[in-house]
Design a protein around this motif. Structure first.
Motif, short mmCIF file in Angstrom:
data_model
loop_
_atom_site.label_atom_id
_atom_site.label_comp_id
_atom_site.label_asym_id
_atom_site.label_seq_id
_atom_site.Cartn_x
_atom_site.Cartn_y
_atom_site.Cartn_z
N ASP A 1 55.49 34.35 -2.26
CA ASP A 1 55.68 33.01 -1.72
C ASP A 1 54.30 32.55 -1.26
O ASP A 1 53.31 33.28 -1.38
CB ASP A 1 56.67 33.03 -0.56
CG ASP A 1 57.27 31.66 -0.26
OD1 ASP A 1 56.84 30.66 -0.90
OD2 ASP A 1 58.14 31.57 0.60
N GLN A 2 54.24 31.33 -0.73
CA GLN A 2 53.00 30.80 -0.20
C GLN A 2 53.21 30.34 1.23
O GLN A 2 54.27 29.79 1.57
CB GLN A 2 52.52 29.61 -1.03
CG GLN A 2 52.01 30.01 -2.39
CD GLN A 2 51.58 28.81 -3.19
OE1 GLN A 2 52.42 28.17 -3.81
NE2 GLN A 2 50.30 28.52 -3.18
N CYS B 1 51.20 33.17 -8.87
CA CYS B 1 52.04 34.33 -8.57
C CYS B 1 53.47 33.90 -8.25
O CYS B 1 54.43 34.50 -8.72
CB CYS B 1 51.45 35.14 -7.42
SG CYS B 1 51.15 34.19 -5.92
N VAL B 2 53.60 32.84 -7.48
CA VAL B 2 54.92 32.34 -7.09
C VAL B 2 55.66 31.80 -8.31
O VAL B 2 56.86 32.04 -8.47
CB VAL B 2 54.80 31.24 -6.01
CG1 VAL B 2 56.16 30.70 -5.64
CG2 VAL B 2 54.08 31.78 -4.78
N LEU B 3 54.96 31.08 -9.16
CA LEU B 3 55.58 30.54 -10.36
C LEU B 3 56.05 31.65 -11.30
O LEU B 3 57.09 31.53 -11.94
CB LEU B 3 54.61 29.62 -11.10
CG LEU B 3 54.27 28.31 -10.39
CD1 LEU B 3 53.16 27.59 -11.14
CD2 LEU B 3 55.50 27.43 -10.27
N ASN B 4 55.29 32.73 -11.36
CA ASN B 4 55.61 33.83 -12.26
C ASN B 4 56.67 34.78 -11.69
O ASN B 4 57.52 35.27 -12.42
CB ASN B 4 54.34 34.63 -12.58
CG ASN B 4 54.61 35.74 -13.55
OD1 ASN B 4 54.89 35.49 -14.70
ND2 ASN B 4 54.56 36.96 -13.07
N ALA B 5 56.60 35.05 -10.39
CA ALA B 5 57.50 36.04 -9.79
C ALA B 5 57.93 35.59 -8.39
O ALA B 5 57.50 36.16 -7.38
CB ALA B 5 56.83 37.41 -9.73
N VAL C 1 48.32 30.12 1.17
CA VAL C 1 47.88 31.48 0.85
C VAL C 1 49.08 32.34 0.49
O VAL C 1 50.16 32.18 1.03
CB VAL C 1 47.08 32.07 2.04
CG1 VAL C 1 46.79 33.54 1.83
CG2 VAL C 1 45.79 31.31 2.23
N VAL C 2 48.87 33.27 -0.41
CA VAL C 2 49.92 34.14 -0.90
C VAL C 2 50.58 34.93 0.23
O VAL C 2 49.92 35.38 1.16
CB VAL C 2 49.39 35.11 -1.98
CG1 VAL C 2 48.35 36.07 -1.44
CG2 VAL C 2 50.53 35.88 -2.63
N VAL C 3 51.89 35.07 0.11
CA VAL C 3 52.68 35.93 0.98
C VAL C 3 53.45 36.87 0.06
O VAL C 3 54.18 36.41 -0.82
CB VAL C 3 53.68 35.10 1.84
CG1 VAL C 3 54.59 36.02 2.63
CG2 VAL C 3 52.95 34.13 2.73
N VAL C 4 53.26 38.16 0.23
CA VAL C 4 53.98 39.15 -0.57
C VAL C 4 55.34 39.37 0.08
O VAL C 4 55.42 39.80 1.23
CB VAL C 4 53.20 40.46 -0.69
CG1 VAL C 4 53.98 41.47 -1.52
CG2 VAL C 4 51.82 40.22 -1.30
N VAL D 1 49.18 44.64 -3.55
CA VAL D 1 48.19 44.40 -2.50
C VAL D 1 47.63 43.01 -2.70
O VAL D 1 47.21 42.65 -3.82
CB VAL D 1 47.07 45.45 -2.55
CG1 VAL D 1 46.02 45.17 -1.49
CG2 VAL D 1 47.64 46.85 -2.40
N ALA D 2 47.62 42.21 -1.64
CA ALA D 2 47.08 40.85 -1.69
C ALA D 2 45.89 40.73 -0.75
O ALA D 2 45.99 41.09 0.42
CB ALA D 2 48.15 39.84 -1.32
#
Length: 64
Positions: free
Chosen positions: A25-26, A16-20, A32-35, A4-5
């Motif tokens: 994505d952004q 988050c993008v760098l880790n997974a 802003v975060v995109v799941v 959940v974002a």
């Protein structure tokens, strides 16, 4: 497990993008975060959990 974002909290740090990158994505507009996969398999649990912990805005959470 469900990711959940809270996009209102997201500051676009991109941890988050760098880790997974397979899960996050952004947005090109504002960063802003995109799941990408809100309900990934158990093999992504560790990566998703680390992304949640690394988020400086606490905009991510895991349910289940």
């Amino acid at each position: 497990m469900k990711i959940v974002a809270d996009t209102d909290k997201c500051v676009g740090a991109g941890q988050c993008v760098l880790n997974a990158p397979e899960l996050f994505d952004q947005s090109e507009d504002d960063g802003v975060v995109v799941v990408l996969d809100a309900e990934p398999g158990d093999s992504f649990r560790a990566a998703a959990g680390e992304a949640v912990e690394l988020c400086p805005a606490r905009a991510l959470s895991l349910v289940g």
